[in-house]
Design a protein around this motif. Structure first.
Motif, PDB file in Angstrom:
ATOM      1  N   ALA A 200       8.165  -4.587  -3.207  1.00  0.00           N
ATOM      2  CA  ALA A 200       6.992  -3.812  -3.610  1.00  0.00           C
ATOM      3  C   ALA A 200       7.380  -2.423  -4.114  1.00  0.00           C
ATOM      4  O   ALA A 200       6.752  -1.896  -5.034  1.00  0.00           O
ATOM      5  CB  ALA A 200       6.025  -3.692  -2.432  1.00  0.00           C
ATOM      6  N   LEU A 201       8.395  -1.801  -3.522  1.00  0.00           N
ATOM      7  CA  LEU A 201       8.824  -0.482  -3.960  1.00  0.00           C
ATOM      8  C   LEU A 201       9.263  -0.503  -5.412  1.00  0.00           C
ATOM      9  O   LEU A 201       8.965   0.399  -6.193  1.00  0.00           O
ATOM     10  CB  LEU A 201       9.960   0.023  -3.072  1.00  0.00           C
ATOM     11  N   LEU A 202       9.989  -1.536  -5.804  1.00  0.00           N
ATOM     12  CA  LEU A 202      10.488  -1.637  -7.170  1.00  0.00           C
ATOM     13  C   LEU A 202       9.339  -1.841  -8.152  1.00  0.00           C
ATOM     14  O   LEU A 202       9.333  -1.268  -9.242  1.00  0.00           O
ATOM     15  CB  LEU A 202      11.485  -2.793  -7.283  1.00  0.00           C
ATOM     16  N   VAL A 203       8.377  -2.654  -7.789  1.00  0.00           N
ATOM     17  CA  VAL A 203       7.256  -2.937  -8.686  1.00  0.00           C
ATOM     18  C   VAL A 203       6.382  -1.695  -8.866  1.00  0.00           C
ATOM     19  O   VAL A 203       5.942  -1.386  -9.979  1.00  0.00           O
ATOM     20  CB  VAL A 203       6.425  -4.118  -8.149  1.00  0.00           C
ATOM     21  N   SER A 204       6.159  -0.956  -7.792  1.00  0.00           N
ATOM     22  CA  SER A 204       5.291   0.218  -7.864  1.00  0.00           C
ATOM     23  C   SER A 204       5.875   1.314  -8.734  1.00  0.00           C
ATOM     24  O   SER A 204       5.138   2.043  -9.407  1.00  0.00           O
ATOM     25  CB  SER A 204       5.032   0.762  -6.458  1.00  0.00           C
ATOM     26  N   ALA A 205       7.179   1.455  -8.741  1.00  0.00           N
ATOM     27  CA  ALA A 205       7.821   2.520  -9.513  1.00  0.00           C
ATOM     28  C   ALA A 205       8.219   2.066 -10.908  1.00  0.00           C
ATOM     29  O   ALA A 205       8.783   2.852 -11.676  1.00  0.00           O
ATOM     30  CB  ALA A 205       9.069   3.010  -8.767  1.00  0.00           C
TER      31      ALA A 205
ATOM     32  N   LEU B 198      16.163   8.251  -8.513  1.00  0.00           N
ATOM     33  CA  LEU B 198      15.213   7.888  -7.466  1.00  0.00           C
ATOM     34  C   LEU B 198      14.938   6.385  -7.465  1.00  0.00           C
ATOM     35  O   LEU B 198      14.779   5.778  -6.399  1.00  0.00           O
ATOM     36  CB  LEU B 198      13.905   8.654  -7.663  1.00  0.00           C
ATOM     37  N   TYR B 199      14.894   5.791  -8.646  1.00  0.00           N
ATOM     38  CA  TYR B 199      14.642   4.347  -8.711  1.00  0.00           C
ATOM     39  C   TYR B 199      15.802   3.568  -8.115  1.00  0.00           C
ATOM     40  O   TYR B 199      15.599   2.536  -7.463  1.00  0.00           O
ATOM     41  CB  TYR B 199      14.407   3.921 -10.160  1.00  0.00           C
ATOM     42  N   VAL B 200      17.012   4.053  -8.336  1.00  0.00           N
ATOM     43  CA  VAL B 200      18.170   3.419  -7.715  1.00  0.00           C
ATOM     44  C   VAL B 200      18.076   3.530  -6.195  1.00  0.00           C
ATOM     45  O   VAL B 200      18.359   2.569  -5.461  1.00  0.00           O
ATOM     46  CB  VAL B 200      19.478   4.052  -8.231  1.00  0.00           C
ATOM     47  N   ALA B 201      17.673   4.704  -5.702  1.00  0.00           N
ATOM     48  CA  ALA B 201      17.498   4.878  -4.252  1.00  0.00           C
ATOM     49  C   ALA B 201      16.410   3.950  -3.723  1.00  0.00           C
ATOM     50  O   ALA B 201      16.544   3.357  -2.637  1.00  0.00           O
ATOM     51  CB  ALA B 201      17.168   6.331  -3.936  1.00  0.00           C
ATOM     52  N   LEU B 202      15.327   3.802  -4.486  1.00  0.00           N
ATOM     53  CA  LEU B 202      14.271   2.880  -4.081  1.00  0.00           C
ATOM     54  C   LEU B 202      14.775   1.439  -4.064  1.00  0.00           C
ATOM     55  O   LEU B 202      14.398   0.653  -3.190  1.00  0.00           O
ATOM     56  CB  LEU B 202      13.076   3.003  -5.029  1.00  0.00           C
TER      57      LEU B 202
ATOM     58  N   LEU C 256       0.824  -1.208   0.000  1.00  0.00           N
ATOM     59  CA  LEU C 256       0.000   0.000   0.000  1.00  0.00           C
ATOM     60  C   LEU C 256       0.857   1.255   0.000  1.00  0.00           C
ATOM     61  O   LEU C 256       0.563   2.226  -0.722  1.00  0.00           O
ATOM     62  CB  LEU C 256      -0.921  -0.010   1.233  1.00  0.00           C
ATOM     63  N   ALA C 257       1.918   1.260   0.792  1.00  0.00           N
ATOM     64  CA  ALA C 257       2.739   2.461   0.930  1.00  0.00           C
ATOM     65  C   ALA C 257       3.496   2.796  -0.345  1.00  0.00           C
ATOM     66  O   ALA C 257       3.694   3.981  -0.664  1.00  0.00           O
ATOM     67  CB  ALA C 257       3.731   2.285   2.083  1.00  0.00           C
ATOM     68  N   ALA C 258       3.920   1.779  -1.082  1.00  0.00           N
ATOM     69  CA  ALA C 258       4.768   2.009  -2.259  1.00  0.00           C
ATOM     70  C   ALA C 258       4.126   2.945  -3.283  1.00  0.00           C
ATOM     71  O   ALA C 258       4.738   3.967  -3.658  1.00  0.00           O
ATOM     72  CB  ALA C 258       5.151   0.670  -2.883  1.00  0.00           C
ATOM     73  N   PRO C 259       2.915   2.678  -3.784  1.00  0.00           N
ATOM     74  CA  PRO C 259       2.340   3.628  -4.749  1.00  0.00           C
ATOM     75  C   PRO C 259       2.005   4.976  -4.140  1.00  0.00           C
ATOM     76  O   PRO C 259       2.020   5.992  -4.846  1.00  0.00           O
ATOM     77  CB  PRO C 259       1.063   2.908  -5.224  1.00  0.00           C
ATOM     78  N   MET C 260       1.703   5.014  -2.835  1.00  0.00           N
ATOM     79  CA  MET C 260       1.414   6.293  -2.196  1.00  0.00           C
ATOM     80  C   MET C 260       2.659   7.174  -2.132  1.00  0.00           C
ATOM     81  O   MET C 260       2.556   8.412  -2.107  1.00  0.00           O
ATOM     82  CB  MET C 260       0.868   6.060  -0.785  1.00  0.00           C
ATOM     83  N   ILE C 261       3.823   6.565  -2.113  1.00  0.00           N
ATOM     84  CA  ILE C 261       5.073   7.318  -2.109  1.00  0.00           C
ATOM     85  C   ILE C 261       5.522   7.631  -3.530  1.00  0.00           C
ATOM     86  O   ILE C 261       5.907   8.762  -3.862  1.00  0.00           O
ATOM     87  CB  ILE C 261       6.177   6.541  -1.367  1.00  0.00           C
ATOM     88  N   VAL C 262       5.461   6.633  -4.386  1.00  0.00           N
ATOM     89  CA  VAL C 262       6.013   6.755  -5.735  1.00  0.00           C
ATOM     90  C   VAL C 262       5.172   7.671  -6.616  1.00  0.00           C
ATOM     91  O   VAL C 262       5.705   8.548  -7.312  1.00  0.00           O
ATOM     92  CB  VAL C 262       6.142   5.355  -6.369  1.00  0.00           C
TER      93      VAL C 262
END
Length: 368
Positions: A291-296, A276-280, A245-251
């Motif tokens: 999840a962070l990688l998939v959302s972005a 930013l993707y590298v930081a994620l 849930l948090a990943a798309p809310m941030i990205v």
């Protein structure tokens, strides 16, 4: 799976030596004691019956909603010849009834997720349609429409959050906490929208709020994760859904404010997106959550595509983008354990204690 009795019988029959049997027992004990981390495991299906029940439940919920809509139309309980509150109410009631068996007794993973979403979504939609029914005859426009919509959305989300809490107390489905967090976020967003009204900066302010709420959900997810660093309990599954849930809310707010959604981004913005993707990716490795990688992913694909277009590779820009991103993600997946170990071992000890432990694949030396 062989039992201890089977091993003892094999030794008695001469098929296995006593030393080999002891070695096998030690190996099995160590394998069972190893933490199930670094693979981000969570229960989704336990067998094809989960899929079978989910399909059947979805068909039944669709039918119940259709019948509820028909009854609502016959009784005149509709919003401007549109949806009726009876449809989501019937779906929510049916979902709760099905959950008492498939979740409470059978503990089926995928049907439990479907029924939870149907229940919470049905309750929230019921309240929303009832609110819309109150203003059915009013012609809301402009500032008043935004204010009323924000308040009404907050009320519906509050009831949805209460429904998620009741469901959690009864069934303890891991995704329920994420559903409650989404409802609470919707309450805050609705109230701020009502306070701001219709203005030139409303969109950017709302995007900033969603970003802050996403960070809050992320920190909440880390609290669940840190309470189960070996990922052996249901808390790890709760954290997974919160991260999802948090990943798309941030990205989404970050990349939208950079102009990726309106086509105004240039080379500079594209390079910022890649950075930013590298930081994620580093963050995802540290917390062991993909999840962070998939959302972005959609945003970085778009940014890299624009960079290839700028470089002149117009005909092959899509293919080159897919080649670079696909290869990078596959390499990262293949060496996830080693890459994660390289990052986590360089973090302060106090921070490492709150992160999922490194699995044996990350700690073992690489073969020569």
């Amino acid at each position: 799976m062989y039992s201890q009795n089977d091993i003892d019988e094999a030794v008695a029959a001469g098929a296995l030596s006593a030393d080999s049997a002891d070695s096998l027992r030690r190996f099995l004990d160590q394998a069972r004691a190893m933490p199930a981390v670094d693979d981000e495991q969570f229960r989704l299906i336990t067998g094809f019956n989960d899929i079978f029940v989910s399909i059947a439940a979805a068909i039944l919920l669709f039918a119940v909603g259709w019948i509820g809509q028909s009854i609502g139309e016959s009784l005149g309980i509709v919003v401007k010849d549109g949806p009726s509150a009876l449809a989501p109410a019937a779906v929510a009631a049916t979902a709760w009834g099905l959950a008492t068996f498939f979740t409470g007794k059978r503990r089926m993973a995928l049907p439990s997720i479907l029924l939870l979403l149907a229940f919470v979504g049905g309750v929230a939609a019921t309240i929303g349609f009832l609110e819309a029914l109150v203003y059915n005859g009013d012609n809301l426009q402009g500032e008043r429409a935004v204010i009323v919509g924000g308040v009404a959305g907050s009320i519906a989300a509050a009831v949805g959050a209460a429904a998620a809490y009741v469901h959690w107390r009864r069934f303890h489905v891991p995704i329920t906490v994420a559903a409650g967090a989404a409802s609470v976020s919707a309450i805050v967003a609705g109230l701020l929208l009502a306070a701001l009204g219709e203005g030139p900066n409303t969109t950017n302010v709302m995007l900033g709020l969603v970003l802050l709420l996403g960070i809050g959900v992320f920190l909440f997810a880390m609290r669940w994760d840190s309470s189960d660093p070996q990922r052996l309990t249901r808390r790890s599954d709760v954290a997974f859904w919160l991260h999802l849930l948090a990943a798309p809310m941030i990205v989404h707010p970050v990349f939208t404010l950079l102009g990726l959604n309106n086509g105004t981004s240039g080379v500079g913005e594209g390079l910022v997106v890649i950075a930013l993707y590298v930081a994620l990716a580093i963050t995802a490795l540290a917390i062991d959550r993909r999840a962070l990688l998939v959302s972005a992913l959609a945003y970085v694909l778009f940014a890299l595509n624009r960079l290839f277009e700028t470089a002149g590779a117009v005909e092959l820009n899509v293919a080159l983008t897919a080649l670079v991103i696909g290869s990078a993600l596959l390499l990262l997946s293949a060496f996830w354990h080693q890459a994660r170990a390289a990052i986590v071992t360089r973090l302060p000890g106090g921070l490492q204690s709150h992160l999922p432990v490194l699995g044996p694949a990350a700690l073992s030396p690489r073969p020569t």
